[in-house]
Design an enzyme around this catalytic site. Structure first.
Site, short mmCIF file in Angstrom:
data_model
loop_
_atom_site.label_atom_id
_atom_site.label_comp_id
_atom_site.label_asym_id
_atom_site.label_seq_id
_atom_site.Cartn_x
_atom_site.Cartn_y
_atom_site.Cartn_z
N THR A 173 -8.47 6.57 -1.83
CA THR A 173 -9.84 6.03 -1.94
C THR A 173 -10.85 7.14 -1.68
O THR A 173 -11.96 7.12 -2.20
CB THR A 173 -10.04 4.87 -0.92
OG1 THR A 173 -9.49 5.26 0.33
CG2 THR A 173 -9.39 3.61 -1.41
N LYS A 176 -8.03 13.88 4.73
CA LYS A 176 -7.14 12.70 4.70
C LYS A 176 -6.11 12.89 5.81
O LYS A 176 -6.02 13.94 6.40
CB LYS A 176 -6.44 12.58 3.32
CG LYS A 176 -5.77 13.86 2.86
CD LYS A 176 -5.28 13.75 1.42
CE LYS A 176 -6.41 13.79 0.40
NZ LYS A 176 -6.19 12.82 -0.68
N ARG A 177 -5.31 11.87 6.07
CA ARG A 177 -4.26 12.01 7.09
C ARG A 177 -3.32 13.13 6.68
O ARG A 177 -3.12 13.40 5.50
CB ARG A 177 -3.49 10.68 7.22
CG ARG A 177 -4.23 9.60 7.97
CD ARG A 177 -4.48 9.96 9.40
NE ARG A 177 -3.26 10.11 10.19
CZ ARG A 177 -2.81 9.20 11.09
NH1 ARG A 177 -3.48 8.07 11.28
NH2 ARG A 177 -1.72 9.39 11.77
N HIS A 207 0.81 -1.22 0.00
CA HIS A 207 0.00 0.00 0.00
C HIS A 207 0.84 1.27 0.00
O HIS A 207 0.29 2.37 0.12
CB HIS A 207 -0.91 0.02 1.22
CG HIS A 207 -1.95 -1.05 1.27
ND1 HIS A 207 -3.21 -0.90 0.76
CD2 HIS A 207 -1.90 -2.31 1.77
CE1 HIS A 207 -3.91 -2.01 0.96
NE2 HIS A 207 -3.13 -2.88 1.56
N LYS A 262 -14.59 8.30 -3.51
CA LYS A 262 -15.84 8.61 -2.79
C LYS A 262 -16.38 9.98 -3.23
O LYS A 262 -17.58 10.15 -3.44
CB LYS A 262 -15.57 8.60 -1.27
CG LYS A 262 -15.17 7.24 -0.74
CD LYS A 262 -14.48 7.30 0.61
CE LYS A 262 -13.94 5.94 1.03
NZ LYS A 262 -13.03 6.01 2.22
N LYS A 304 0.96 14.39 0.82
CA LYS A 304 -0.43 14.69 0.45
C LYS A 304 -0.61 16.20 0.22
O LYS A 304 -1.61 16.66 -0.30
CB LYS A 304 -1.36 14.16 1.53
CG LYS A 304 -1.36 12.62 1.66
CD LYS A 304 -2.17 12.17 2.86
CE LYS A 304 -2.09 10.67 3.09
NZ LYS A 304 -2.88 9.85 2.16
#
Ligand SMILES: CCc1ccc([C@H](C)CC(=O)N[C@@H]2O[C@H](CO)[C@@H](O)[C@H](O)[C@H]2O)cc1
Length: 800
Positions: free
Chosen positions: A640, A532-533, A353, A644, A538
């Site tokens: 993911t 998100k984290r 992952h 969504k 990111k």
């Protein structure tokens, strides 16, 4: 617990029965908690019937079973999920209304089961829902953490963590299984006696099972999630107690519970801590024991195991399960090592992952050898066997004083998969380059997916009803039917209904934020969301830097024709990840100043919502206009959340990273706001030592925004507070925030322009919905069943 009749056909009656006999309350005195527990038990009754039937059928058919081993299952709430999968939403709403109880209030009383950090844990939960909906006989194995992922709150804009004690009140969705206990060991030594090698552990602990039924869509099948809790072999020492040493008397129990006490909050930085390795062995070894016990109960030839059992390792965290199965087959069951390894190889599969070097688990061999002395020997023999098979390419799991769990998982596994097409290609080109060369058919791709039950049908009733009105309700279990919406998108009346749904979801979010946080958001603005984290790859700091530059431009020209925006952030940072925590604080400080700025606040608001979790995501995603998927290309394995958002009619501004690539392919490049360097361009750009300075020099907007970090604009009481962030971005900027800024700005202005054409925007958004069906986790699981597990569904499939 005496109950006259367990289940009456009339749900209202069953609810009242449980309120009375399970909770011992009458409607007049019942609290929300009592109603929720009574409702949960009434729903659980109906789930158990399917559960028992599915379990019995699995034994009778004796087909191949799938075992999904994961350190994390980010489940969220289960009550609404049960009600929706049983198709009882209406019925429950009416039953509660008949007691003047509001359903939403009761559902919101349930704590999240936050047994995960982020993407990996939530994917595991979506997979369980799809495995049951498809009717694939499977079991999830994990740890029953007493404390889930920490609660996040803000003090002066700083993240503060507090324990997440979800089990402090009764949890109606688990069944304790005192009869399912295994004694496991740690430490000790390895002895060789009459030709056999034995591990004699010095520390013993027990694993006790707690089962949760996982019901699928329309209740056609139900699998089990089995979570292990640490228990002491002998929990209480009466002798010590009588000698007055009360604490010591209970010490064993406390020590044993430590192993399942808390989830490690790191989501991409391996801690390398002993307790973490003990947790990984604890649940992996208990799961292997349980899998063998179940196999032995119906088969007497262990060589059949690979035909009846497929084990999926959710990243390397359960990788020790491979050597443990090998050890049991060789040391305890007397198979030759070669045969033990062959059987293990036939059962094991591994999903990677992340490519982040700091997230790849590499245990110090001394720590590993002290805790698991026999397993270290087994790993050496696995390496020897691999070397014998490939003498010209010495590749081993154990080397340079470390046990590399990625290499070990690859060598042991039958199939290895990545979680998006780009990620799988990068696995072959980078971390597993050499092993891929040796085993060219071992790596396959299974692009992630999300369950449409929770992430559309349940969290977005407005859109779900509109879709069902338009194409019927088969889409819920056959999501690619959403394509049938495309003709309707050309119909203005339909598009108006679609827009009304989004507007209503935004209104609901505005009301929630006003109630929960006392902040009035501009519901007519574009809702631009990044949830998100917190992590530098990111690039939440790229997002806030653009917001600062945007705010500065609006201030220059307050009467300009600006597109109103609300920038919403949410996400937790690992406790020790100080840079990520400082980005949170910066966003909160920017929010404080910008939201109070009378000249600009009608055009730009910024908010950071605390304690991001599954339930908050279910509130935010249906209300989103814009989805921020802006990671440095090559860093986000899949994502993911991106799926969504698209499924709920948000447009994506994003890089060609992870599954963004495939989302753009499916929804069409005209319906996606692309920016930024490609993964290989990133490698090139990073070669330049002054890539950030060059970018800053070339873009005055960027330079000005960075200066605002340095000059205390957002922290007048502590001007130097954010200088280190500006310095990091100017002198190192490993994740190329500066180099992608200009193109990001360009994309965001295109977003503004598109949003000012509501029809055009709505069409683009509706096409994202219609073309996101492929991102159902049902499609993903069917891929695993076919390419990796060779498992069949046990329920008749609807004919196409
Ligand atoms: C050892 C510490 C640790 C804990 C968790 C992890 C996870 C692998 C991190 C994670 O959640 N990865 C995310 O997995 C998602 C599901 O496949 C992907 O969609 C995300 O891109 C990926 O970051 C790494 C290292």
């Amino acid at each position: 617990m005496v109950r006259t009749s367990r289940k009456t056909s009339d749900f209202r009656e069953s609810l009242l029965q449980h309120l009375t006999y399970t909770m011992g309350k009458d409607p007049e005195h019942a609290q929300f908690f009592d109603w929720r527990m009574a409702l949960s038990h009434a729903i659980r009754d109906r789930i158990v019937d399917h559960w028992v039937a599915s379990t019995r059928e699995t034994y009778e058919i004796d087909g191949k079973r799938v075992y999904y081993l994961s350190m994390e299952f980010l489940i969220g709430r289960l009550l609404e999920d049960g009600i929706v999968n049983l198709g009882m939403y209406q019925e429950v709403q009416e039953a509660l209304a008949s007691f003047d109880m509001d359903m939403r209030t009761i559902l919101d009383d349930e704590p999240d089961a936050a047994l995960g950090n982020g993407g990996l844990g939530r994917l595991a939960a979506c997979f369980l829902d799809s495995l049951s909906t498809i009717g694939c006989p499977a079991m999830g194995y994990g740890i029953r953490y007493e404390n889930g992922l920490f609660k996040q709150s803000f003090v002066d804009g700083r993240q503060v963590e507090s324990p997440e004690t979800w089990l402090q009140e009764p949890h109606p969705w688990e069944f304790e299984r005192p009869e399912v206990r295994f004694t496991l060991g740690f430490g000790g030594d390895v002895i060789f006696e009459n030709g056999r090698t034995f591990w004699r552990p010095s520390e013993l602990i027990q694993a006790e099972a707690f089962d949760t039924p996982i019901i699928g869509w329309q209740g056609r099948w139900s699998n089990t999630l089995r979570l292990w809790a640490g228990r002491a072999v002998d929990p209480f020492d009466l002798g010590l107690f009588n000698s007055g040493d009360f604490a010591a008397a209970a010490e064993h129990e406390a020590l044993a519970r430590t192993i399942s006490r808390v989830l490690y909050p790191e989501d991409s930085n391996e801690a390398g801590k002993e307790l973490r390795l003990k947790q990984e062995f604890f649940f992996s070894a208990a799961s292997i024991r349980d899998i063998l016990r179940r196999f032995d109960s119906a088969h007497d030839d262990i060589r059949l195991l690979p035909q009846k059992v497929a084990i999926q390792l959710n990243d390397t965290h359960p990788a020790i399960a491979g050597p443990e199965l090998c050890r049991i087959l060789h040391d305890e069951r007397g198979l030759s090592f070669e045969e033990a390894l062959e059987i293990t190889h036939g059962c094991m599969n591994y999903t990677n992952h992340t490519l982040l070097p700091e997230a790849l688990e590499r245990w110090d061999e001394r720590l590993f050898g002290r805790l698991l002395p026999r397993h270290l020997q087994i790993i050496d023999r696995i390496d020897d066997a691999h070397y014998k098979a490939h003498p010209n390419r010495p590749l081993s799991a154990r080397s340079d004083g470390q046990v590399k769990m990625g290499e070990l998982s690859f060598i042991v596994a039958n199939k290895v998969n990545g979680v998006s097409a780009l990620h799988t290609d990068l696995m072959k080109q980078t971390v597993f380059k050499d092993l891929h060369a040796l085993h060219p058919d071992r790596i396959v791709n299974e692009t992630n997916g999300v369950t449409p039950r929770r992430w559309l049908h349940s969290c977005n009733h407005g859109l779900s009803d509109l879709i069902t009105d338009t194409i019927g309700d088969e889409w819920v279990a056959d999501l690619e039917q959403l394509q049938k919406l495309e003709p309707a998108i050309e119909d203005k009346a339909w598009l108006d209904r679609f827009r009304a749904v989004k507007a209503a979801n935004k209104k609901a979010l505005v009301d929630y934020v006003a109630t929960a946080h006392g902040i009035k958001l501009n519901e007519n603005a574009m809702f631009d969301i990044q949830i998100k984290r917190m992590h530098e790859y990111k690039r939440q700091h790229l997002n806030i830097l653009e917001a600062i530059a945007h705010w500065q431009e609006i201030k220059d020209n307050p009467n300009g024709d600006w597109t109103p925006r609300v920038k919403i952030f949410a996400g937790k940072a690992a406790q020790g990840y100080h840079f990520a925590k400082d980005i949170i604080r910066l966003i909160n400080d920017v929010s404080k100043l910008v939201n109070a700025d009378a000249a600009t606040r009608d055009y730009l608001q910024v908010i950071f919502l605390p304690n991001y979790n599954v339930s908050l995501a279910e509130r935010l995603i249906p209300a989103a206009d814009l989805s921020e998927q802006i990671s440095t290309a090559g860093k986000e394995a899949s994502g993911t959340g991106n799926m969504k958002f698209a499924l709920n009619g948000a447009l994506t501004v994003g890089t060609l990273d992870g599954a963004n690539v495939e989302i753009r392919e499916h929804v069409g490049e005209d319906n996606f706001f692309l920016f930024g360097m490609l993964a290989d361009e990133v490698m090139q750009r990073r070669m330049m030592h002054d890539h950030a300075q060059q970018a800053i020099h070339a873009d005055p907007r960027l330079a000005r925004a960075l200066n605002a970090l340095r000059d205390g604009t957002f922290s007048p009481e502590d001007p130097g507070r954010y200088a280190h962030i500006a310095d990091n971005l100017t002198w190192s900027d490993y994740f190329l925030v500066c180099s992608d800024f200009t193109d990001y700005w360009r994309a965001q202005r295109e977003v503004d322009a598109a949003y000012r054409q509501p029809e055009k925007w709505a069409k683009m958004a509706a096409l994202n919905v219609a073309r996101s069906g492929w991102f159902s986790s049902d499609r993903t699981i069917r891929g695993y069943m076919c390419d990796i597990w060779g498992a069949e569904s046990l329920i008749p499939q609807k004919s196409k």
